[in-house]
Motif scaffolding. Structure first.
Motif, mmCIF file in Angstrom:
data_model
loop_
_atom_site.group_PDB
_atom_site.id
_atom_site.type_symbol
_atom_site.label_atom_id
_atom_site.label_comp_id
_atom_site.label_asym_id
_atom_site.label_seq_id
_atom_site.Cartn_x
_atom_site.Cartn_y
_atom_site.Cartn_z
ATOM 1 N N TRP A 27 32.891 60.746 -46.551
ATOM 2 C CA TRP A 27 34.226 60.305 -46.971
ATOM 3 C C TRP A 27 35.331 61.213 -46.456
ATOM 4 O O TRP A 27 36.466 60.786 -46.287
ATOM 5 C CB TRP A 27 34.310 60.271 -48.507
ATOM 6 C CG TRP A 27 33.627 59.100 -49.137
ATOM 7 C CD1 TRP A 27 33.197 57.957 -48.523
ATOM 8 C CD2 TRP A 27 33.316 58.949 -50.526
ATOM 9 N NE1 TRP A 27 32.622 57.114 -49.447
ATOM 10 C CE2 TRP A 27 32.686 57.683 -50.684
ATOM 11 C CE3 TRP A 27 33.495 59.756 -51.658
ATOM 12 C CZ2 TRP A 27 32.240 57.216 -51.919
ATOM 13 C CZ3 TRP A 27 33.061 59.298 -52.890
ATOM 14 C CH2 TRP A 27 32.431 58.029 -53.023
ATOM 15 N N ARG A 37 31.922 52.745 -50.609
ATOM 16 C CA ARG A 37 33.329 52.933 -50.237
ATOM 17 C C ARG A 37 33.951 54.003 -51.130
ATOM 18 O O ARG A 37 33.641 54.093 -52.313
ATOM 19 C CB ARG A 37 34.111 51.631 -50.425
ATOM 20 C CG ARG A 37 33.647 50.516 -49.517
ATOM 21 C CD ARG A 37 34.404 49.248 -49.825
ATOM 22 N NE ARG A 37 35.826 49.352 -49.465
ATOM 23 C CZ ARG A 37 36.771 48.536 -49.929
ATOM 24 N NH1 ARG A 37 36.465 47.587 -50.798
ATOM 25 N NH2 ARG A 37 38.023 48.681 -49.536
ATOM 26 N N ARG A 38 34.841 54.773 -50.526
ATOM 27 C CA ARG A 38 35.531 55.796 -51.313
ATOM 28 C C ARG A 38 36.483 55.108 -52.294
ATOM 29 O O ARG A 38 37.304 54.282 -51.881
ATOM 30 C CB ARG A 38 36.297 56.725 -50.378
ATOM 31 C CG ARG A 38 37.038 57.829 -51.108
ATOM 32 C CD ARG A 38 37.587 58.849 -50.129
ATOM 33 N NE ARG A 38 38.393 59.846 -50.812
ATOM 34 C CZ ARG A 38 38.744 61.005 -50.277
ATOM 35 N NH1 ARG A 38 38.367 61.295 -49.040
ATOM 36 N NH2 ARG A 38 39.476 61.855 -50.950
ATOM 37 N N PRO A 39 36.406 55.449 -53.576
ATOM 38 C CA PRO A 39 37.269 54.771 -54.553
ATOM 39 C C PRO A 39 38.744 55.073 -54.304
ATOM 40 O O PRO A 39 39.091 56.138 -53.781
ATOM 41 C CB PRO A 39 36.820 55.361 -55.897
ATOM 42 C CG PRO A 39 35.499 55.979 -55.642
ATOM 43 C CD PRO A 39 35.494 56.400 -54.209
ATOM 44 N N GLU A 40 39.580 54.131 -54.708
ATOM 45 C CA GLU A 40 41.039 54.323 -54.634
ATOM 46 C C GLU A 40 41.427 55.493 -55.532
ATOM 47 O O GLU A 40 40.781 55.761 -56.540
ATOM 48 C CB GLU A 40 41.752 53.060 -55.142
ATOM 49 C CG GLU A 40 41.381 51.768 -54.430
ATOM 50 C CD GLU A 40 42.114 51.607 -53.109
ATOM 51 O OE1 GLU A 40 43.226 52.171 -52.986
ATOM 52 O OE2 GLU A 40 41.577 50.957 -52.196
ATOM 53 N N GLY A 41 42.518 56.143 -55.151
ATOM 54 C CA GLY A 41 43.085 57.183 -56.017
ATOM 55 C C GLY A 41 42.286 58.464 -56.059
ATOM 56 O O GLY A 41 42.326 59.198 -57.039
ATOM 57 N N THR A 42 41.509 58.738 -54.993
ATOM 58 C CA THR A 42 40.715 59.970 -54.980
ATOM 59 C C THR A 42 41.182 60.927 -53.888
ATOM 60 O O THR A 42 40.457 61.851 -53.512
ATOM 61 C CB THR A 42 39.220 59.655 -54.763
ATOM 62 O OG1 THR A 42 39.075 58.925 -53.530
ATOM 63 C CG2 THR A 42 38.654 58.824 -55.896
ATOM 64 N N ASP A 43 42.402 60.707 -53.399
ATOM 65 C CA ASP A 43 42.903 61.514 -52.284
ATOM 66 C C ASP A 43 42.935 63.011 -52.597
ATOM 67 O O ASP A 43 42.685 63.837 -51.730
ATOM 68 C CB ASP A 43 44.323 61.059 -51.894
ATOM 69 C CG ASP A 43 44.282 59.707 -51.190
ATOM 70 O OD1 ASP A 43 43.162 59.212 -50.971
ATOM 71 O OD2 ASP A 43 45.351 59.156 -50.885
ATOM 72 N N THR A 53 32.027 48.297 -46.586
ATOM 73 C CA THR A 53 33.412 48.201 -46.131
ATOM 74 C C THR A 53 34.122 47.171 -47.001
ATOM 75 O O THR A 53 33.509 46.585 -47.905
ATOM 76 C CB THR A 53 33.485 47.736 -44.662
ATOM 77 O OG1 THR A 53 32.961 46.395 -44.571
ATOM 78 C CG2 THR A 53 32.700 48.650 -43.737
ATOM 79 N N ALA A 54 35.402 46.942 -46.705
ATOM 80 C CA ALA A 54 36.149 45.913 -47.442
ATOM 81 C C ALA A 54 35.549 44.537 -47.186
ATOM 82 O O ALA A 54 35.710 43.618 -48.003
ATOM 83 C CB ALA A 54 37.614 45.950 -47.039
#
Lengths: 106, 94, 196
Positions: free
Chosen positions: C56, C168-174, C95-96
């Motif tokens: 990731w 997939r890398r989860p949203e909001g994990t930046d 992927t998406a």
């Protein structure tokens, strides 16, 4: 002709049951059997395909009724006898004094 | 042995129903799929299960449409198959 | 699973066979115990989580992982067993557009050397029978509801490769570092019956 292990795509099975926080093994004997099988394969007593083949040769009703490691036990027992490592009596016996076990114990 | 396959090649799987050990699942027999990738070379499982050494032969990831396997479903199933299980059907149009 | 048969009787028989094999010199005394220790100390889903977190955060590693997973995981000092027993690892990336799920319909093949023993449900007849035909139904049982336009690919481990899903890398994990990302990854996600 196809063996009972070849169940991909078969219908009629129940929902998948997930056990939360499942331990790697549910009983000591499962761990021992797992390790024993790995050692027997590593030493060339039999190979992985012969092991799978021995599971697949289980009578279908027994296969379906058996738990995962009970299948392993059936296969390891079968192969130890077929490879001449142990006699049928040795494999069937629990303690030496009770070597003869009836079907009720199966 | 026959020519090896390349990604994109279309293949049909064997319909033979062997009496002994095989790694060609019943649901993927006699089906048309597409080679995705070669996954190494290994002796046939059928041979090893009989204690025979066997000659290494190519193994492939083969992609099938669920509709072609089960008559329904919009997903794909990728099965890993020995070359002996496969016969050529020509190259995919896509 | 193991409760409906006389477990004590089978435990006794396994013990008996083990002692006979020791007596016959087929296995050395204590070898089984050492092997169990190795088994429990070796593979763990945490290894998979580390691989995922690295993929990731490092796109080049991700590429190497998807091309040749056995080589790539060595960068993390991990392996599929090593030596003659090393099996090929195939990592498939969600992927998406596409979601992957892993099964072994014929037995129970799994990257045990890397991830430890598989969960019982993975080895169950119900999962093995059903997931190739109805992956969406299985995913729904696991609480995973994918949009209808996401393609699902089921990988049947029918030969020599073992499979791991790269979620997939989860949203909001930046803002998370690699260790924090690894903590998000579950064993179920590595099989593909969870999103992460």
């Amino acid at each position: 002709m196809s063996r009972i292990n070849d169940i991909g795509g078969m219908v009629g099975f129940s929902a998948v049951v997930v056990e939360p926080d499942e331990p790697p093994f549910h009983a000591d004997w499962e761990a021992h059997l797992h390790a024993l099988n790995a050692l027997l394969i590593r030493q060339g007593v039999y190979n992985r395909d012969e092991f799978r083949d021995a599971i697949e040769r289980m009578p279908p009703a027994e296969y379906l009724a058996a738990s995962y490691y009970e299948r392993w036990f059936a296969a390891v027992s079968t192969l130890l006898v077929e490879k001449g490592v142990l006699t049928p009596d040795e494999v069937a016996g629990g303690q030496d004094a009770t070597a003869q076990r009836g079907p009720a114990d199966e | 042995m026959s020519e090896s396959f390349s990604p994109g090649d279309r293949v049909r799987t064997r319909t033979l129903d062997p009496a002994g050990h095989t790694r060609l699942p019943r649901y993927a027999r006699g089906a048309v799929g597409e080679i995705v990738e070669r996954a190494g070379d290994h002796p046939l499982a059928e041979d090893r299960a009989r204690g025979l050494p066997g000659e290494p032969q190519p193994v492939y990831h083969v992609r099938f449409r669920a509709g072609d396997l089960f008559g329904s479903g919009d997903h794909a199933v990728t099965v890993e198959l020995w070359q002996d299980y496969l016969e050529p059907l020509g190259t995919a149009a896509r | 699973m193991s409760g409906h048969h006389p477990s004590a009787a089978i435990a006794e028989r396994v013990r008996h066979i083990e002692s006979l094999l020791e007596r016959h010199g087929v296995i050395a005394p204590g070898e089984v115990d050492r092997r169990i220790d190795d088994l429990l100390a070796g593979g763990t889903p945490l290894n998979g989580a580390r691989i995922v977190a690295r993929a990731w955060t490092d796109p080049a590693f991700r590429e190497r992982l998807l091309t040749d997973a056995n080589s790539a995981i060595r960068e993390l000092a991990l392996s599929m067993g090593g030596g003659a027993s090393e099996l090929r690892l195939k990592v498939v990336a969600n992927t998406a557009e596409e979601h992957h799920v892993v099964v072994c319909t014929l037995c129970s093949c799994y990257p045990t050397a890397l991830l430890g023993p598989s969960p019982s449900w993975y080895k169950s007849d119900a999962y093995r029978a059903r997931v190739v035909r109805d992956p969406r139904g299985i995913l729904a049982e696991f609480g995973v509801d994918l949009p209808a336009d996401v393609r699902i690919t089921v990988w049947d481990a029918s030969a020599e490769s073992r499979y791991m899903v790269l979620p997939r890398r989860p949203e909001g994990t930046d803002g998370l570092d690699e260790a924090e990302l690894a903590a998000l990854v579950t064993r179920t996600g590595l099989i593909g019956t969870a999103l992460v």
